[in-house]
Design a protein around this motif. Structure first.
Motif, short mmCIF file in Angstrom:
data_model
loop_
_atom_site.label_atom_id
_atom_site.label_comp_id
_atom_site.label_asym_id
_atom_site.label_seq_id
_atom_site.Cartn_x
_atom_site.Cartn_y
_atom_site.Cartn_z
N PRO A 116 0.81 -1.21 0.00
CA PRO A 116 0.00 0.00 0.00
C PRO A 116 0.85 1.27 0.00
CG PRO A 116 -0.01 -1.03 2.17
CD PRO A 116 0.67 -1.99 1.24
N THR A 117 0.34 2.31 -0.62
CA THR A 117 1.01 3.62 -0.64
C THR A 117 0.77 4.32 0.69
OG1 THR A 117 0.67 3.80 -3.03
CG2 THR A 117 1.16 5.82 -1.83
N LEU A 118 1.81 4.94 1.23
CA LEU A 118 1.68 5.63 2.50
C LEU A 118 1.14 7.04 2.31
CD1 LEU A 118 5.02 4.63 4.29
CD2 LEU A 118 2.83 3.42 4.25
N THR A 119 0.38 7.51 3.27
CA THR A 119 -0.12 8.87 3.24
C THR A 119 0.98 9.84 3.66
OG1 THR A 119 -0.84 8.86 5.56
CG2 THR A 119 -2.39 8.01 3.91
N ASP A 120 0.75 11.13 3.41
CA ASP A 120 1.72 12.14 3.85
C ASP A 120 1.88 12.10 5.36
OD1 ASP A 120 2.09 12.94 1.24
OD2 ASP A 120 0.72 14.66 1.37
N GLY A 121 0.77 11.89 6.07
CA GLY A 121 0.82 11.84 7.53
C GLY A 121 1.65 10.66 8.02
N GLU A 122 1.52 9.52 7.36
CA GLU A 122 2.31 8.34 7.74
C GLU A 122 3.79 8.57 7.48
OE1 GLU A 122 -1.05 4.84 7.03
OE2 GLU A 122 0.19 5.54 5.35
N GLN A 123 4.10 9.21 6.36
CA GLN A 123 5.50 9.50 6.05
C GLN A 123 6.10 10.48 7.06
OE1 GLN A 123 6.35 10.32 1.86
NE2 GLN A 123 4.51 9.21 1.26
N GLN A 124 5.31 11.45 7.49
CA GLN A 124 5.79 12.39 8.50
C GLN A 124 6.02 11.68 9.83
OE1 GLN A 124 2.84 15.50 8.56
NE2 GLN A 124 3.27 16.13 6.45
N ALA A 125 5.13 10.76 10.17
CA ALA A 125 5.28 10.00 11.42
C ALA A 125 6.55 9.15 11.37
CB ALA A 125 4.05 9.13 11.66
N LEU A 126 6.85 8.57 10.22
CA LEU A 126 8.06 7.77 10.08
C LEU A 126 9.31 8.64 10.19
CD1 LEU A 126 7.18 5.27 7.20
CD2 LEU A 126 7.31 4.83 9.65
N ALA A 127 9.23 9.85 9.66
CA ALA A 127 10.37 10.77 9.79
C ALA A 127 10.65 11.06 11.26
CB ALA A 127 10.09 12.06 9.03
N ARG A 128 9.59 11.15 12.07
CA ARG A 128 9.74 11.37 13.51
C ARG A 128 10.38 10.15 14.17
NH1 ARG A 128 9.78 15.65 17.15
NH2 ARG A 128 8.97 14.96 19.17
N VAL A 129 9.94 8.95 13.79
CA VAL A 129 10.53 7.72 14.34
C VAL A 129 12.02 7.67 14.03
CG1 VAL A 129 10.55 5.20 14.17
CG2 VAL A 129 8.36 6.42 14.23
N LYS A 130 12.37 7.98 12.79
CA LYS A 130 13.77 7.98 12.39
C LYS A 130 14.57 9.00 13.19
CE LYS A 130 16.78 8.91 8.42
NZ LYS A 130 16.82 9.20 6.96
N SER A 131 14.03 10.20 13.33
CA SER A 131 14.71 11.26 14.08
C SER A 131 14.93 10.84 15.53
CB SER A 131 13.90 12.55 14.01
OG SER A 131 14.48 13.55 14.82
N ASN A 132 13.90 10.24 16.14
CA ASN A 132 14.03 9.79 17.53
C ASN A 132 15.12 8.74 17.66
OD1 ASN A 132 11.93 11.47 18.28
ND2 ASN A 132 10.37 9.86 18.21
N TYR A 133 15.12 7.79 16.74
CA TYR A 133 16.13 6.73 16.77
C TYR A 133 17.54 7.30 16.65
CZ TYR A 133 19.33 3.20 15.06
OH TYR A 133 20.44 2.42 14.89
N LEU A 134 17.76 8.15 15.65
CA LEU A 134 19.09 8.69 15.41
C LEU A 134 19.57 9.52 16.60
CD1 LEU A 134 18.79 9.75 11.66
CD2 LEU A 134 20.00 7.78 12.60
#
Length: 211
Positions: A38-56
């Motif tokens: 499935p294609t991700l929504t803009d909101g889902e992509q933004q949430a993933l960017a937050r997960v990545k930022s938190n991890y790093l």
């Protein structure tokens, strides 16, 4: 004499010798991690960017423990995939046990996180600290997947160490067969997006098979 071994200490060789596990080399065996995602929504992509930022940010200070990986990376992904909402349930530290046909060899352990839908296993998850190679979790996860209550259907697994993700598929035919994805990295946006798309796709498939 019965030999009992913790799942964390099991090897692929022992799973092959004692339980007949075999690696599938046919590229068509495990297409769920690459096809019809499935294609991700803009909101889902933004949430993933937050997960990545938190991890790093957190991993920069010190390598993340297994519990931190579950909290910071895994939990948001399961939420975004919809696994905290009906028709799914979550179990943690689920005790499992498998034994060889002659019952002389027993493997015991606890699944870190188990996603269930109507008693069918959607996803068995094995988490490790970010200091470990993600593939160290493969034999342990496969041992848990062999204990599935519904062997007639494919069972899926996820290995995670915060930085990398590997998906696994197990099918029971004459012998249990498995295949895995390559390691997807949180540090590459498109691969992190793929991780969430795969999780959502697996949820869709299990609902279709068990309406």
């Amino acid at each position: 004499m019965v030999q009992t071994i913790p799942a964390r200490d099991i090897s692929l060789y022992e799973l092959e010798e004692k339980f007949g596990l075999q690696l599938a080399t046919d590229t068509n065996f495990f297409t769920e991690w690459t096809e019809n995602l499935p294609t991700l929504t803009d909101g889902e992509q933004q949430a993933l960017a937050r997960v990545k930022s938190n991890y790093l940010n957190l991993n920069k200070h010190r390598l993340m423990s297994e519990e931190a990986v579950k909290m910071v990376v895994l939990s948001p992904l399961l939420d975004l995939a919809g696994f905290y909402q009906p028709p799914f349930e979550i179990e943690t530290e689920t005790s499992v046990e498998i034994s060889a046909e002659d019952e002389s060899f027993i493997v015991k352990g606890n699944i870190d996180v188990l996603v269930i839908q109507k008693h069918f296993w959607v996803l068995a998850i094995e988490s490790k600290s970010s200091k470990f190679d993600v593939m160290t979790a493969l034999p342990q996860a496969l041992a848990y997947m062999l204990a599935r209550p519904n062997p007639a259907q494919p069972t899926f697994g996820l290995l995670i160490n915060g930085r990398e993700f590997v998906f696994v598929k197990l099918i029971q035919q004459e012998h249990p067969w498995y295949a895995r994805s390559y390691a997807l990295s949180i540090e590459r946006d498109l691969e992190l997006h793929q991780v969430l798309s795969i999780l959502k796709r697996l949820g869709e498939l299990i609902v279709i098979r068990n309406p």
